[in-house]
Design a protein around this motif. Structure first.
Motif, mmCIF file in Angstrom:
data_model
loop_
_atom_site.group_PDB
_atom_site.id
_atom_site.type_symbol
_atom_site.label_atom_id
_atom_site.label_comp_id
_atom_site.label_asym_id
_atom_site.label_seq_id
_atom_site.Cartn_x
_atom_site.Cartn_y
_atom_site.Cartn_z
ATOM 1 N N TRP A 52 -36.925 -34.488 56.757
ATOM 2 C CA TRP A 52 -37.615 -33.392 56.068
ATOM 3 C C TRP A 52 -37.050 -33.200 54.664
ATOM 4 C CZ3 TRP A 52 -35.418 -28.408 54.934
ATOM 5 C CH2 TRP A 52 -36.342 -27.467 54.445
ATOM 6 N N ALA A 184 -39.295 -25.228 64.881
ATOM 7 C CA ALA A 184 -40.391 -25.111 63.919
ATOM 8 C C ALA A 184 -40.372 -23.760 63.209
ATOM 9 C CB ALA A 184 -41.731 -25.329 64.617
ATOM 10 N N ALA A 185 -40.182 -22.700 63.984
ATOM 11 C CA ALA A 185 -40.156 -21.362 63.402
ATOM 12 C C ALA A 185 -38.961 -21.185 62.474
ATOM 13 C CB ALA A 185 -40.134 -20.300 64.502
ATOM 14 N N ASP A 186 -37.810 -21.723 62.876
ATOM 15 C CA ASP A 186 -36.613 -21.593 62.046
ATOM 16 C C ASP A 186 -36.733 -22.390 60.755
ATOM 17 O OD1 ASP A 186 -34.701 -19.853 63.393
ATOM 18 O OD2 ASP A 186 -34.720 -21.322 64.992
ATOM 19 N N GLU A 188 -39.442 -23.065 59.186
ATOM 20 C CA GLU A 188 -40.375 -22.337 58.335
ATOM 21 C C GLU A 188 -39.688 -21.132 57.696
ATOM 22 O OE1 GLU A 188 -43.930 -21.413 56.346
ATOM 23 O OE2 GLU A 188 -43.109 -23.241 57.230
ATOM 24 N N THR A 189 -38.820 -20.474 58.436
ATOM 25 C CA THR A 189 -38.050 -19.359 57.875
ATOM 26 C C THR A 189 -37.202 -19.834 56.702
ATOM 27 O OG1 THR A 189 -37.949 -18.143 59.969
ATOM 28 C CG2 THR A 189 -36.213 -17.691 58.359
ATOM 29 N N ARG A 191 -37.710 -22.549 54.855
ATOM 30 C CA ARG A 191 -38.597 -22.969 53.765
ATOM 31 C C ARG A 191 -39.069 -21.772 52.947
ATOM 32 N NH1 ARG A 191 -43.475 -23.314 52.015
ATOM 33 N NH2 ARG A 191 -44.350 -22.090 53.726
ATOM 34 N N GLU A 192 -39.508 -20.730 53.629
ATOM 35 C CA GLU A 192 -40.017 -19.554 52.930
ATOM 36 C C GLU A 192 -38.908 -18.822 52.187
ATOM 37 O OE1 GLU A 192 -42.067 -17.100 55.712
ATOM 38 O OE2 GLU A 192 -43.832 -18.412 55.820
ATOM 39 N N ALA A 198 -44.240 -26.892 51.111
ATOM 40 C CA ALA A 198 -44.468 -27.386 52.466
ATOM 41 C C ALA A 198 -44.538 -28.907 52.461
ATOM 42 C CB ALA A 198 -45.765 -26.807 53.021
#
Length: 238
Positions: A52, A184-186, A188-189, A191-192, A198
């Motif tokens: 990533w 996945a949720a972490d 994204e946290t 990244r934001e 993305a």
């Protein structure tokens, strides 16, 4: 990230003490242009995170090497500078890492590095006082007994040593510690919070065999494994 909260100053020498027999630079990956720094924790989605980060760094979203640990295009610590990386981990960048349920990680290490490979068996046999023989199988009981004898910092392989040592939890105050169970949720946290673009994420080194519960019928061994990783259970609230 909370810029109003001062983070402890981290030095390279302090971090080096957690990796007395391995290159510390191998365990830290920083992207100064994106303002992020990641500390690897083997057997906790390292390959996926590195891929990533490579795609984030290069913009090459189709990159998918056989061994991302060796073939990534991420900048080296030597090119960034040790002091700069230390400053990034001291609050100069968004810092993160990932952890995993200690029991699942222990089993993954055994299946991958001991059962599925021969290169690491000698370390376990040496810890048991045996002559190294990579061709000789190492049982789960042998593995547990060896870990009980090893010093976590000086002797344990990062693939199975306690995670709080790998991520230097007593030294670094992370902006985010993600969990493999909510990966996945972490991600994204992260990244934001870090304001990152993305990029596609490709899961690496995931197989069905890792869902096997080797301790299901061995409460005796499970108790001993829990003792080995007691600090991980407490620090990361598992």
């Amino acid at each position: 990230m909370e810029p109003d909260v001062a983070k402890p100053t981290v030095t390279w020498a302090e971090m080096r003490a957690f990796f007395p027999h391995r290159p510390l630079a191998y365990h830290i990956h920083a992207l100064p242009e994106h303002g992020i720094v990641y500390v690897k924790n083997p057997k906790a989605a390292c390959s996926t995170v590195l891929l990533w980060m490579d795609r984030l760094h290069t913009g090459d979203h189709d990159f998918n090497p056989g061994n991302v640990h060796k073939d990534n295009r991420l900048p080296k610590v030597s090119s960034i500078g040790r002091r700069r990386v230390a400053r990034m981990l001291s609050g100069g960048a968004y810092s993160f890492t990932f952890v995993r349920d200690p029991l699942r990680r222990f089993q993954s290490a055994y299946l991958d590095k001991i059962v599925g490979s021969t290169g690491w068996r000698a370390e376990i046999q040496a810890a048991l006082g045996e002559e190294p023989d990579e061709g000789r199988p190492v049982s789960l009981d042998d593995f547990v007994a060896a870990l009980e004898r090893q010093d976590p910092v000086r002797e344990m392989n990062p693939h199975w040593r306690p995670q709080h040592i790998n991520v230097m939890a007593s030294l670094i105050r992370y902006d985010h510690i993600g969990r493999i169970e909510t990966f996945a949720a972490d991600l994204e946290t992260i990244r934001e919070a870090a304001g990152l673009p993305a990029v596609p994420v490709a899961a690496r080194n995931v197989t069905g065999t890792r869902r096997v519960d080797l301790l299901a019928d061995r409460p005796d061994l499970e108790e001993r494994v829990r003792a080995i990783y007691a600090d991980d259970f407490e620090i990361f609230d598992y």
